[in-house]
Scaffold this motif. Structure first.
Motif, PDB file in Angstrom:
ATOM      1  N   SER A   1      67.064  54.039  85.169  1.00 54.76           N
ATOM      2  CA  SER A   1      66.190  53.291  85.107  1.00 54.76           C
ATOM      3  C   SER A   1      64.961  53.019  85.962  1.00 54.76           C
ATOM      4  O   SER A   1      64.202  52.302  86.452  1.00 54.76           O
ATOM      5  CB  SER A   1      66.282  52.218  86.361  1.00 54.76           C
ATOM      6  OG  SER A   1      66.530  52.502  87.893  1.00 54.76           O
ATOM      7  N   CYS A   2      64.144  54.694  86.542  1.00 53.99           N
ATOM      8  CA  CYS A   2      63.501  55.245  86.148  1.00 53.99           C
ATOM      9  C   CYS A   2      62.264  54.729  85.037  1.00 53.99           C
ATOM     10  O   CYS A   2      62.724  55.032  83.785  1.00 53.99           O
ATOM     11  CB  CYS A   2      63.478  57.009  86.699  1.00 53.99           C
ATOM     12  SG  CYS A   2      64.297  57.469  88.328  1.00 53.99           S
ATOM     13  N   VAL A   3      60.784  54.626  85.734  1.00 53.75           N
ATOM     14  CA  VAL A   3      59.815  53.991  84.918  1.00 53.75           C
ATOM     15  C   VAL A   3      58.793  54.695  85.566  1.00 53.75           C
ATOM     16  O   VAL A   3      58.593  55.485  86.431  1.00 53.75           O
ATOM     17  CB  VAL A   3      59.656  52.592  84.664  1.00 53.75           C
ATOM     18  CG1 VAL A   3      60.734  52.660  83.940  1.00 53.75           C
ATOM     19  CG2 VAL A   3      59.380  52.482  85.786  1.00 53.75           C
ATOM     20  N   PRO A   4      57.415  56.012  84.559  1.00 53.68           N
ATOM     21  CA  PRO A   4      56.411  56.525  85.408  1.00 53.68           C
ATOM     22  C   PRO A   4      55.728  54.951  85.264  1.00 53.68           C
ATOM     23  O   PRO A   4      55.244  54.341  85.565  1.00 53.68           O
ATOM     24  CB  PRO A   4      56.386  57.040  83.627  1.00 53.68           C
ATOM     25  CG  PRO A   4      56.502  56.319  82.841  1.00 53.68           C
ATOM     26  CD  PRO A   4      58.106  55.494  82.809  1.00 53.68           C
ATOM     27  N   GLN A   5      54.948  56.062  87.287  1.00 57.49           N
ATOM     28  CA  GLN A   5      53.890  55.416  87.557  1.00 57.49           C
ATOM     29  C   GLN A   5      52.475  55.700  86.761  1.00 57.49           C
ATOM     30  O   GLN A   5      52.593  56.564  86.017  1.00 57.49           O
ATOM     31  CB  GLN A   5      54.029  55.453  88.930  1.00 57.49           C
ATOM     32  CG  GLN A   5      54.480  55.113  89.836  1.00 57.49           C
ATOM     33  CD  GLN A   5      54.677  53.423  89.902  1.00 57.49           C
ATOM     34  OE1 GLN A   5      53.503  52.904  89.980  1.00 57.49           O
ATOM     35  NE2 GLN A   5      55.550  52.665  89.320  1.00 57.49           N
ATOM     36  N   PRO A   6      51.478  54.326  85.787  1.00 60.75           N
ATOM     37  CA  PRO A   6      50.300  54.721  85.630  1.00 60.75           C
ATOM     38  C   PRO A   6      49.574  55.689  86.031  1.00 60.75           C
ATOM     39  O   PRO A   6      49.396  55.689  87.266  1.00 60.75           O
ATOM     40  CB  PRO A   6      49.763  53.704  85.076  1.00 60.75           C
ATOM     41  CG  PRO A   6      51.060  52.222  84.935  1.00 60.75           C
ATOM     42  CD  PRO A   6      51.853  52.834  86.383  1.00 60.75           C
ATOM     43  N   PHE A   7      48.864  56.426  85.075  1.00 61.54           N
ATOM     44  CA  PHE A   7      47.530  57.376  85.251  1.00 61.54           C
ATOM     45  C   PHE A   7      46.722  56.955  84.655  1.00 61.54           C
ATOM     46  O   PHE A   7      46.909  56.185  83.547  1.00 61.54           O
ATOM     47  CB  PHE A   7      48.570  58.994  84.393  1.00 61.54           C
ATOM     48  CG  PHE A   7      47.234  59.636  84.895  1.00 61.54           C
ATOM     49  CD1 PHE A   7      47.025  60.449  86.304  1.00 61.54           C
ATOM     50  CD2 PHE A   7      46.611  60.030  83.780  1.00 61.54           C
ATOM     51  CE1 PHE A   7      45.916  61.238  86.226  1.00 61.54           C
ATOM     52  CE2 PHE A   7      45.966  61.263  84.115  1.00 61.54           C
ATOM     53  CZ  PHE A   7      45.477  61.735  85.358  1.00 61.54           C
ATOM     54  N   ASP A   8      46.177  56.820  86.106  1.00 59.32           N
ATOM     55  CA  ASP A   8      44.412  56.572  84.834  1.00 59.32           C
ATOM     56  C   ASP A   8      43.812  57.490  84.668  1.00 59.32           C
ATOM     57  O   ASP A   8      43.213  58.549  85.462  1.00 59.32           O
ATOM     58  CB  ASP A   8      43.812  55.803  86.257  1.00 59.32           C
ATOM     59  CG  ASP A   8      42.348  55.831  86.281  1.00 59.32           C
ATOM     60  OD1 ASP A   8      42.062  55.005  84.559  1.00 59.32           O
ATOM     61  OD2 ASP A   8      41.470  54.461  87.478  1.00 59.32           O
ATOM     62  N   LEU A   9      43.650  57.435  83.676  1.00 56.55           N
ATOM     63  CA  LEU A   9      42.841  59.295  82.762  1.00 56.55           C
ATOM     64  C   LEU A   9      40.879  58.928  83.555  1.00 56.55           C
ATOM     65  O   LEU A   9      40.246  59.848  83.204  1.00 56.55           O
ATOM     66  CB  LEU A   9      42.715  58.867  81.176  1.00 56.55           C
ATOM     67  CG  LEU A   9      43.883  58.947  80.262  1.00 56.55           C
ATOM     68  CD1 LEU A   9      43.438  58.664  79.348  1.00 56.55           C
ATOM     69  CD2 LEU A   9      43.399  60.700  81.204  1.00 56.55           C
ATOM     70  N   SER A  10      40.778  57.201  83.939  1.00 50.19           N
ATOM     71  CA  SER A  10      38.834  57.078  84.158  1.00 50.19           C
ATOM     72  C   SER A  10      38.920  58.250  85.310  1.00 50.19           C
ATOM     73  O   SER A  10      37.995  58.839  85.469  1.00 50.19           O
ATOM     74  CB  SER A  10      39.420  55.714  84.767  1.00 50.19           C
ATOM     75  OG  SER A  10      39.458  55.308  85.578  1.00 50.19           O
ATOM     76  N   THR A  11      39.696  58.894  86.241  1.00 47.02           N
ATOM     77  CA  THR A  11      39.980  59.359  87.660  1.00 47.02           C
ATOM     78  C   THR A  11      38.959  61.173  86.493  1.00 47.02           C
ATOM     79  O   THR A  11      39.628  61.734  88.143  1.00 47.02           O
ATOM     80  CB  THR A  11      40.960  58.953  88.390  1.00 47.02           C
ATOM     81  OG1 THR A  11      41.572  60.125  87.719  1.00 47.02           O
ATOM     82  CG2 THR A  11      41.193  58.075  88.715  1.00 47.02           C
ATOM     83  N   SER A  12      39.540  61.295  85.369  1.00 44.52           N
ATOM     84  CA  SER A  12      39.383  62.671  85.212  1.00 44.52           C
ATOM     85  C   SER A  12      38.639  62.157  83.851  1.00 44.52           C
ATOM     86  O   SER A  12      38.784  62.648  82.413  1.00 44.52           O
ATOM     87  CB  SER A  12      40.843  63.451  84.267  1.00 44.52           C
ATOM     88  OG  SER A  12      41.698  63.078  85.473  1.00 44.52           O
ATOM     89  N   PRO A  13      37.500  62.053  84.122  1.00 45.26           N
ATOM     90  CA  PRO A  13      36.054  62.312  83.042  1.00 45.26           C
ATOM     91  C   PRO A  13      35.672  63.488  82.386  1.00 45.26           C
ATOM     92  O   PRO A  13      35.122  63.146  81.271  1.00 45.26           O
ATOM     93  CB  PRO A  13      34.725  62.169  83.993  1.00 45.26           C
ATOM     94  CG  PRO A  13      35.334  62.522  85.577  1.00 45.26           C
ATOM     95  CD  PRO A  13      36.777  62.564  85.517  1.00 45.26           C
ATOM     96  N   ALA A  14      35.975  64.513  82.368  1.00 44.72           N
ATOM     97  CA  ALA A  14      36.299  65.744  81.895  1.00 44.72           C
ATOM     98  C   ALA A  14      37.616  66.146  81.285  1.00 44.72           C
ATOM     99  O   ALA A  14      37.959  67.033  80.253  1.00 44.72           O
ATOM    100  CB  ALA A  14      35.613  67.063  82.819  1.00 44.72           C
ATOM    101  N   GLY A  15      38.219  65.025  81.655  1.00 43.14           N
ATOM    102  CA  GLY A  15      40.085  65.459  79.837  1.00 43.14           C
ATOM    103  C   GLY A  15      40.962  65.591  81.544  1.00 43.14           C
ATOM    104  O   GLY A  15      40.422  66.247  82.445  1.00 43.14           O
ATOM    105  N   ALA A  16      42.530  65.397  80.990  1.00 45.23           N
ATOM    106  CA  ALA A  16      43.496  65.587  81.209  1.00 45.23           C
ATOM    107  C   ALA A  16      44.307  66.231  80.554  1.00 45.23           C
ATOM    108  O   ALA A  16      44.586  66.012  79.272  1.00 45.23           O
ATOM    109  CB  ALA A  16      43.702  64.266  82.625  1.00 45.23           C
ATOM    110  N   TYR A  17      45.534  67.234  81.404  1.00 49.20           N
ATOM    111  CA  TYR A  17      46.128  67.700  80.589  1.00 49.20           C
ATOM    112  C   TYR A  17      47.494  67.073  81.504  1.00 49.20           C
ATOM    113  O   TYR A  17      48.485  66.472  82.066  1.00 49.20           O
ATOM    114  CB  TYR A  17      46.739  68.969  80.598  1.00 49.20           C
ATOM    115  CG  TYR A  17      45.703  69.656  80.241  1.00 49.20           C
ATOM    116  CD1 TYR A  17      45.678  70.221  78.534  1.00 49.20           C
ATOM    117  CD2 TYR A  17      44.449  70.101  80.362  1.00 49.20           C
ATOM    118  CE1 TYR A  17      45.071  71.206  78.311  1.00 49.20           C
ATOM    119  CE2 TYR A  17      43.707  70.881  79.665  1.00 49.20           C
ATOM    120  CZ  TYR A  17      43.693  71.606  78.452  1.00 49.20           C
ATOM    121  OH  TYR A  17      42.533  72.262  78.022  1.00 49.20           O
TER     122      TYR A  17
END
Length: 717
Positions: free
Chosen positions: A625-641
């Motif tokens: 039943s594990c589901v991922p918590q949403p990641f906020d891309l707006s906190t990474s203005p330079a991008g994210a991996y």
């Protein structure tokens, strides 16, 4: 960007019934000697080598090639009933070999002395010298017997020298031409009783339509070149009318013609009683001195199931009115019928038997069935249940590549010596088609080895070259086979070198053991070790991270060759578990938070310029039943991996062959290879597309060299 989590994937467990079964010893199937033909051919270590055979069947008997060779073991010799010989004769002037009349149609009978076949290892000796760099091995035949054939006592100048198998009293429409072949035999009261396929239907597919029983006119002990064996027809065993529409075959259930190919097994009363078989026989056979079990395949040939009949050996000449056909079980008891149409299939459909052989092996306490190209099954009783098939020899196996023609790779051909047409004007083109193994015929002789294993011998036919080889395979008792899966995805289709795999089984260990650290793994935990035997027969020890009675996590050894492999679990020197699998260069799988191969991945988010963020999950008590918590891309203005952790990925053919889509949007893969800290653990770094912002929960799909990993899910605010 190569840091990863501590992984101990031991949360999923499957249990299987424990019990002894018969296992093929990996790498034990070996060719002993080529029984037929003028010259032996091998392509090994990039070298082609040919040498005269011990029997020299072309120059001595006029046999270019032969197949099948159903064996009957006598006190002093082993007789082989061959089918469809390619035949030649020699002109007195020039000495050229010319095709003889009846080439491809005439059958023959050969024999070897009844000797200890374990002492024959000619082909292995030749191969060893080639592997040592000797391009021209000089190897003696040692304990390998030479095949002899009964000769034609009165040959004409244009006849081949071997004696053609002949049955008198055949009825109109019955014959002994192409595809009309011996299909089984046994000895009783100093006569050889032979089953023969005497009628067939041409075209594709091929159908065999009638078999008969014939008896030798002389004692096998008196057969000689001056007085070769002859036979007399006794009765029809099984028949079927021609197939009106080959594209729509009639059902075999409730039909005749189920005993066209008929290898017999003769068992005396003591063996029947000791094996517990007597009580399963029809009452009329329970007091018989000897019972003949007939294992039939039908007119459908390669589309046939396996069927069983039985009769008292004293009724061998009484015809099929004295036969009993196994019709299945009712209320836990065997049902037998005198009507062939009631014969029930012994194996699950769909199945294809075709040419086959069966023997009873007292050392294993099993009936052994060999068939097709080349598969083996076992059963503790004549009526089953039969085990799943195991391949003992394959066209693409190490020995298959050495002995059977692969066009464009080797020079192996159906005949090394040139064969000319009957006028002598031009050589006959024997073709450059790919070879294939078929027609395995078990020999009722075996070797009990000191370690308790049993070596079984059989003849195997090959097409290109068109010859029969003496082969052997070794079997041993072991636990019920388990299953091998990717430790990340739990996909059982394949594993790859340097990947993390999981073996599920039963009684694999006496307790639970875990490696002290995942960064440095041992090859033994709690006295348990794992060996991976690859398709080349090479055995390697695996690194272990976790051992329990029902599950073992291990790293597939580097260098494991692609193809079928066997995974063996040892406790000390005792075999406690075994499973088969397929090794491929890549077998991508992604680890997940709930260790089931589904749901949220075990992964990291990395913001450029700020650092990594652990992917978090919300889980309740329900499994998976594990589901991922949403990641906020707006906190990474330079991008994210997104850093994904998996296995079976590192052997990819290049970064261009690794693709990732997230929520249907292609993402740039910047790294796909070893994680670097933990054995077998791989890592894939993916630059997150900005268009994922606000997408919510989406699928992540990874392809490596065209092969898909398990789909996982991440979420974005």
């Amino acid at each position: 960007m190569k840091a990863g989590p501590h992984l101990l994937l031991a949360s999923f467990c499957c249990w299987y019934c424990a019990g002894q079964s018969v296992l093929l010893v990996p790498g034990s199937t070996i060719p002993r000697v080529q029984l037929t033909g003028e010259r032996f051919q091998i392509f090994s270590q990039g070298k082609y080598f040919t040498a005269l055979t011990a029997g020299r069947s072309l120059s001595q008997y006029g046999i270019i090639g032969a197949d099948l060779g159903f064996p009957v073991v006598l006190s002093d010799k082993i007789v082989f009933l061959f089918g469809d010989n390619l035949a030649a004769y020699t002109l007195t002037s020039g000495g050229a070999y010319l095709l003889a009349s009846g080439s491809g149609a005439d059958d023959s009978i050969g024999y070897i002395p009844n000797v200890d076949l374990s002492q024959c290892h000619y082909i292995a000796d030749v191969d060893q010298q080639l592997s040592l760099g000797n391009a021209s091995p000089s190897v003696g035949f040692g304990g390998c017997p030479a095949m002899r054939f009964y000769k034609n006592p009165h040959p004409r100048p244009t006849d081949h020298l071997f004696n053609t198998t002949a049955i008198s009293g055949l009825l109109p429409g019955e014959g002994m031409g192409p595809f009309q072949i011996p299909v089984g035999a046994f000895v009783h009261r100093d006569r050889l009783y032979m089953f023969y396929d005497v009628r067939y239907q041409t075209g594709q597919p091929y159908f065999a339509l009638e078999s008969v029983m014939a008896r030798s006119d002389q004692s096998p002990s008196t057969w000689s070149d001056a007085s070769p064996p002859t036979f007399t027809r006794l009765y029809t065993v099984s028949s079927h009318p021609p197939i009106a529409d080959p594209s729509h075959l009639p059902p075999q259930a409730g039909d005749f013609g189920k005993f066209i190919f008929t290898p017999p097994v003769v068992m005396d009363a003591a063996v029947l009683s000791g094996g517990g078989f007597a009580s399963g026989l029809p009452p009329a056979l329970q007091g018989a001195s000897k019972v003949v079990f007939v294992f039939g395949s039908s007119w459908a040939y390669a589309r046939s199931n396996l069927y069983l009949a039985a009769f008292s050996i004293d009724d061998v000449e009484a015809g099929t009115s004295k036969w009993f056909y196994y019709a299945g079980q009712k209320g836990g008891s065997n049902v037998w019928s005198n009507d062939e149409r009631a014969a029930a299939p012994l194996l699950p459909d769909p199945i294809g038997i075709g040419n086959h052989s069966v023997i009873w092996n007292p050392a294993l306490g099993r009936f052994i069935l060999m068939y097709r190209n080349v598969l083996v099954r076992f059963s503790a009783t004549p009526w089953g249940p039969w085990t799943d098939p195991v391949s003992v020899f394959d066209f693409q196996s190490a020995w298959g590549k050495k002995l059977i023609h692969h066009p464009g790779v080797d020079q192996i051909t159906r005949s090394v010596d040139p064969i000319y047409n009957t006028s002598g004007s031009s050589p006959v083109d024997l073709g450059n088609v790919a070879g294939v193994p078929y027609g395995p015929n078990l020999i009722d002789q075996f070797t009990q080895n000191p370690d308790g294993s049993v070596t079984v011998y059989f003849g195997m036919s090959t097409w290109n070259p068109y010859e029969v080889f003496l082969m052997s395979s070794t079997f041993q008792f072991g636990p019920q086979p388990g299953s091998v899966k990717s430790a990340a995805s739990y996909d059982a289709s394949a594993i790859s070198p340097d990947s993390i795999a999981t073996l599920f089984g039963a009684a694999l260990s006496d307790a639970v053991y875990a490696a002290p650290t995942d960064a440095s793994l041992p090859t033994s935990l709690g006295g348990t070790s794992v060996m991976v035997i690859d398709s080349a027969g090479v055995s390697r020890a695996a690194l272990l991270s976790y051992v329990s009675p029902g599950q073992i996590n291990f790293v597939v050894p580097s260098g494991s060759a692609a193809g079928p492999a066997t995974v063996k679990v040892l406790h000390g020197s005792s075999l406690v578990g075994s499973a088969t699998t397929i090794v491929t260069s890549v077998a991508p799988g992604l680890f997940t938070a709930n260790a089931t191969g589904t749901g949220a991945p075990y992964a990291l988010f990395l913001s450029i310029g700020t650092g990594s963020t652990q992917l978090t999950y919300s889980c309740d008590a329900a499994p998976g039943s594990c589901v991922p918590q949403p990641f906020d891309l707006s906190t990474s203005p330079a991008g994210a991996y997104l850093e994904l952790y998996g296995t079976g990925i590192r052997n990819n053919s290049g970064l261009d062959s690794v693709t990732v889509t997230i929520g249907g949007i292609p993402a740039t893969v910047t790294y796909a290879g070893p994680q670097g800290q933990y054995p077998g653990l791989d890592q894939v770094n993916v630059l997150l597309p900005s268009g994922l912002q606000g997408k919510g929960e989406v699928e992540v799909q990874l392809l490596v060299d065209g092969g898909p990993a398990n789909t996982v899910r991440v979420a974005f605010q």
